[in-house]
Design a protein around this motif. Structure first.
Motif, short mmCIF file in Angstrom:
data_model
loop_
_atom_site.label_atom_id
_atom_site.label_comp_id
_atom_site.label_asym_id
_atom_site.label_seq_id
_atom_site.Cartn_x
_atom_site.Cartn_y
_atom_site.Cartn_z
N ARG A 200 -33.63 -50.77 63.21
CA ARG A 200 -33.48 -52.19 62.40
C ARG A 200 -34.52 -52.09 61.15
NH1 ARG A 200 -31.60 -57.03 65.17
NH2 ARG A 200 -31.17 -56.16 67.66
N PRO A 201 -34.17 -51.19 60.23
CA PRO A 201 -35.57 -51.26 59.36
C PRO A 201 -35.48 -52.39 58.47
CG PRO A 201 -33.38 -49.40 58.96
CD PRO A 201 -33.20 -50.16 60.03
N GLY A 202 -34.38 -52.41 58.03
CA GLY A 202 -34.88 -53.40 56.71
C GLY A 202 -35.55 -54.37 57.13
N GLU A 203 -34.80 -55.33 58.85
CA GLU A 203 -35.96 -56.16 59.12
C GLU A 203 -37.33 -55.66 59.94
OE1 GLU A 203 -35.97 -59.20 63.81
OE2 GLU A 203 -33.98 -57.35 62.81
N LEU A 204 -37.73 -54.12 60.38
CA LEU A 204 -38.96 -54.54 59.91
C LEU A 204 -39.75 -54.22 59.24
CD1 LEU A 204 -41.19 -52.74 61.67
CD2 LEU A 204 -40.40 -50.67 61.51
N ALA A 205 -38.76 -53.78 57.83
CA ALA A 205 -39.87 -53.77 56.93
C ALA A 205 -40.18 -55.61 56.23
CB ALA A 205 -38.44 -53.21 55.21
N ASP A 206 -39.26 -56.86 56.18
CA ASP A 206 -39.30 -57.52 56.40
C ASP A 206 -40.76 -58.18 56.99
OD1 ASP A 206 -37.11 -58.23 54.67
OD2 ASP A 206 -35.85 -59.04 56.44
N ARG A 207 -41.15 -58.10 58.02
CA ARG A 207 -41.71 -58.01 59.30
C ARG A 207 -42.93 -57.03 58.58
NH1 ARG A 207 -42.14 -60.69 64.14
NH2 ARG A 207 -39.55 -61.35 64.89
N LEU A 208 -43.26 -56.37 58.22
CA LEU A 208 -44.65 -55.57 57.53
C LEU A 208 -44.53 -56.58 56.14
CD1 LEU A 208 -43.62 -51.54 58.01
CD2 LEU A 208 -45.11 -52.96 59.03
N GLU A 209 -43.72 -56.62 55.19
CA GLU A 209 -44.17 -57.47 54.37
C GLU A 209 -44.77 -58.39 53.93
OE1 GLU A 209 -41.50 -56.09 49.79
OE2 GLU A 209 -40.35 -57.67 51.33
N GLY A 210 -43.94 -59.60 55.22
CA GLY A 210 -44.46 -60.95 55.88
C GLY A 210 -46.25 -60.89 55.77
N TYR A 211 -46.52 -59.40 56.72
CA TYR A 211 -47.86 -59.81 57.29
C TYR A 211 -48.81 -59.22 56.17
CZ TYR A 211 -46.68 -58.17 61.80
OH TYR A 211 -46.29 -58.70 63.41
N LEU A 212 -48.24 -58.14 54.89
CA LEU A 212 -48.74 -58.39 53.71
C LEU A 212 -49.39 -59.65 52.77
CD1 LEU A 212 -47.35 -56.39 51.21
CD2 LEU A 212 -48.91 -55.70 52.50
N THR A 213 -48.99 -61.35 52.97
CA THR A 213 -49.50 -63.30 52.79
C THR A 213 -50.70 -63.17 53.36
OG1 THR A 213 -46.67 -63.33 52.80
CG2 THR A 213 -48.24 -64.53 53.10
N GLY A 214 -50.24 -62.55 55.06
CA GLY A 214 -51.86 -62.71 55.17
C GLY A 214 -52.80 -61.86 54.95
N ILE A 215 -52.83 -60.71 54.08
CA ILE A 215 -54.13 -59.68 53.39
C ILE A 215 -54.13 -60.50 52.41
CG2 ILE A 215 -54.23 -57.87 52.69
CD1 ILE A 215 -52.51 -56.49 54.61
#
Length: 218
Positions: A200-215
């Motif tokens: 699920r590389p696309g879904e995992l990338a979505d999750r990782l990008e989502g964490y950037l918002t918190g940063i």
């Protein structure tokens, strides 16, 4: 734009991340993935961390992502470089002074039938990718298993844990307890088995990008 430092698991290689790396680069991020020196009989945990930190160089806005056995290495990297975030993906969580070889008993891990690694680890990965991954598998020398984990405490870096709901190896119920006991946090969860970077590389990338918002909001 962030720089993602991707740390593979035991027996793996930088290739494990190639689909996720393409996803992240396509979204404008930088990616660093290296082959840890796992076959080197003289290399220990700090040598593994050296390989990552040398590849990262002077890059900034760094997110360290560690998978499976790479959980022993990710925090060591974060103790050496100014990382913004550490993300553990279905990863082992070390304790100060604990040799990786002791982690299994210390966490109460129940042994699994390892006779069919595709069924256990890669059941949701396309067959051709699963077979290629197995063909690239590398021996893992003993030194890094036997030496104590060298940090006195968890590094001062925000940490997220991404649990895989369909993981047959690090099962969800087991890992929720380990994450609670060792990090004191509730894991985030994603569908799929032990290797979401291939399944699920696309879904995992979505999750990782989502964490950037918190940063960015800190």
């Amino acid at each position: 734009m962030a720089t993602f430092a991707l740390i593979h698991g035991g027996g793996g290689s930088a290739w494990d991340w190639h689909l996720l790396a393409a996803e992240l680069r396509g979204r404008g991020h930088d990616v660093v993935a290296v082959d840890l020196p796992i076959e080197d009989e003289s290399a220990g945990l700090l040598d593994y961390a050296d390989a990552v930190t040398e590849a990262v160089g002077d890059r900034r806005d760094l997110v360290v992502v560690a998978h499976s056995w790479g959980g022993f290495v990710g925090p060591l990297v974060c103790a050496r470089v100014p990382a913004e975030l550490l993300v553990l993906v279905s990863a082992m969580i070390p304790a100060p002074g604990e040799p990786p070889s002791d982690w299994w008993a210390n966490t109460g891990f129940e042994g699994k039938d390892m006779s069919d690694p595709v069924a256990l680890f890669l059941h949701d990965v396309p067959r051709d990718l699963a077979e290629e991954l197995l063909s690239k598998s590398r021996d893992h020398a003993d030194k890094a298993f036997a030496e104590p984990w060298p940090l006195d405490a968890w590094p001062e870096v925000p940490t997220r844990f991404l649990l895989c709901r369909d993981d047959l190896f690090f099962t969800p119920g087991f890992m929720r307890g380990v994450v609670r006991d060792r990090l004191g946090i509730t894991p985030d969860e994603i569908d799929g088995g032990h290797a979401p970077m291939l399944a699920r590389p696309g879904e995992l990338a979505d999750r990782l990008e989502g964490y950037l918002t918190g940063i960015e909001e800190r």
